[in-house]
Enzyme design. Structure first.
Site, PDB file in Angstrom:
ATOM      1  N   LYS A  12      63.939   0.615  10.077  1.00  0.00           N
ATOM      2  CA  LYS A  12      64.359   0.397  11.457  1.00  0.00           C
ATOM      3  C   LYS A  12      63.981   1.624  12.278  1.00  0.00           C
ATOM      4  CE  LYS A  12      66.725  -2.624  12.915  1.00  0.00           C
ATOM      5  NZ  LYS A  12      66.312  -3.945  13.452  1.00  0.00           N
ATOM      6  N   THR A  57      66.531  -4.311   7.737  1.00  0.00           N
ATOM      7  CA  THR A  57      66.433  -3.166   8.641  1.00  0.00           C
ATOM      8  C   THR A  57      67.680  -3.066   9.515  1.00  0.00           C
ATOM      9  OG1 THR A  57      65.263  -4.361  10.401  1.00  0.00           O
ATOM     10  CG2 THR A  57      63.919  -3.361   8.663  1.00  0.00           C
ATOM     11  N   HIS A 246      44.523  22.538  30.895  1.00  0.00           N
ATOM     12  CA  HIS A 246      43.611  23.358  31.683  1.00  0.00           C
ATOM     13  C   HIS A 246      44.073  23.502  33.129  1.00  0.00           C
ATOM     14  CE1 HIS A 246      40.896  23.213  28.314  1.00  0.00           C
ATOM     15  NE2 HIS A 246      40.832  21.897  28.363  1.00  0.00           N
TER      16      HIS A 246
END
Length: 297
Positions: A12, A57, A246
């Site tokens: 899960k 789950t 950057h």
């Protein structure tokens, strides 16, 4: 030619658990995102749909919530170990468990100069993480952090690099350096004061980023990792990932305005992505410590 089932696991992902301790006037909060994954003889669930070995789950999710109450969440590492040990030790036929945890930090609201007992503000962008693996080979904890956004306005260079016909980047000995750091570190032990170690590791990495006269982001990552491993002998492996955020001087000259490294264009993409792994030469085997589930920790 035969087709075989390779590595598999199920669980899960991303159970959002908020644990509030309310046993006094001053409350405490821990805000977690928990993923569980179980490993074992689950081949028939894939090959024939036989679920007789499968712990749902949903049950894993319920266990994670129940343990937040019954075991508490003093540290995400210990909480993850409790969950993993339960699944492997108490649930037949589970042979291995992977628990990945993100922790979202909160800081107390200050009202009239004093910390409030039960009100918090979400703290920063960076997220503390832990990945716990328990199986027949042992117990493994990988601590970490991600999305630690760092920027320094000088103290960074990039020059002397390889050039070819397609190189346009100018060399510089004074640039802005910024990143959103993703760092993970593997312990050789589970006998660790987790809540003491984490802020000290974070502070070391920030110190190295700030104080090193950096010739490249690669060099900065090396110094970050070595500082941590020199301070903590039971950290045997550090993995670092850092996008180079950057910042380019914006051309104000076309408007008749001088820009001497004061106004920048913060580029979104493309960006350099710098990665490094530091490992002690006598580090014990990692086995499945780095085998991820949802990949959140």
């Amino acid at each position: 030619m035969a087709i075989i089932l390779g590595d598999n696991q199920y669980g899960k992902a991303e159970s959002r658990i908020v644990r509030i301790v309310r046993d006094g006037p001053r409350h405490e909060i821990r805000d977690l995102n928990v993923t569980t994954a179980l490993r074992g003889p689950f081949e028939q669930a894939y090959l024939t749909g036989d679920q007789s070995n499968v712990l749902p789950t949903d049950t894993q999710k319920n266990t994670a919530y129940a343990f937040a109450k019954s075991k508490g969440v003093d540290s995400i590492e210990e909480y993850g170990l409790e969950l993993a040990r339960h699944f492997v030790g108490d649930v037949d036929p589970v042979t291995g468990a992977r628990i990945e945890i993100e922790e979202f930090a909160w800081e107390r609201a200050v009202v009239d100069g004093s910390e409030h007992d039960h009100t918090w503000l979400r703290k920063g962008q960076d997220v503390r993480t832990a990945a716990v693996t328990v199986d027949a080979t042992g117990e493994y904890v990988v601590g970490g952090l991600k999305d630690l956004v760092l920027l320094k306005s000088t103290g960074s260079e990039f020059a002397g690099f390889l050039k070819d016909d397609f190189t346009t980047l100018p060399e510089t000995h004074d640039r802005v350096m910024a990143t959103a750091l993703d760092a993970k570190w593997r312990f050789s032990s589970v006998d660790v004061d987790w809540n003491d170690v984490y802020p000290r590791i974070k502070a070391l990495m920030v110190r190295e980023f700030a104080t090193l006269q950096s010739l490249a982001l690669q060099q900065t990552l090396w110094h970050m990792g070595t500082a941590v491993m020199e301070e903590f002998p039971d950290i045997v492996e550090v993995r670092l990932k850092a996008p180079n955020k950057h910042h380019f001087d914006f051309d104000l000259g076309r408007f008749g305005v001088e820009n001497a490294g004061e106004v920048f264009w913060a580029a979104d993409r493309a960006y350099g992505l710098i990665e490094a792994t530091l490992l002690r030469d006598d580090a014990p085997p990692a086995n499945d410590a780095w085998r991820f589930s949802a990949g959140l920790a």
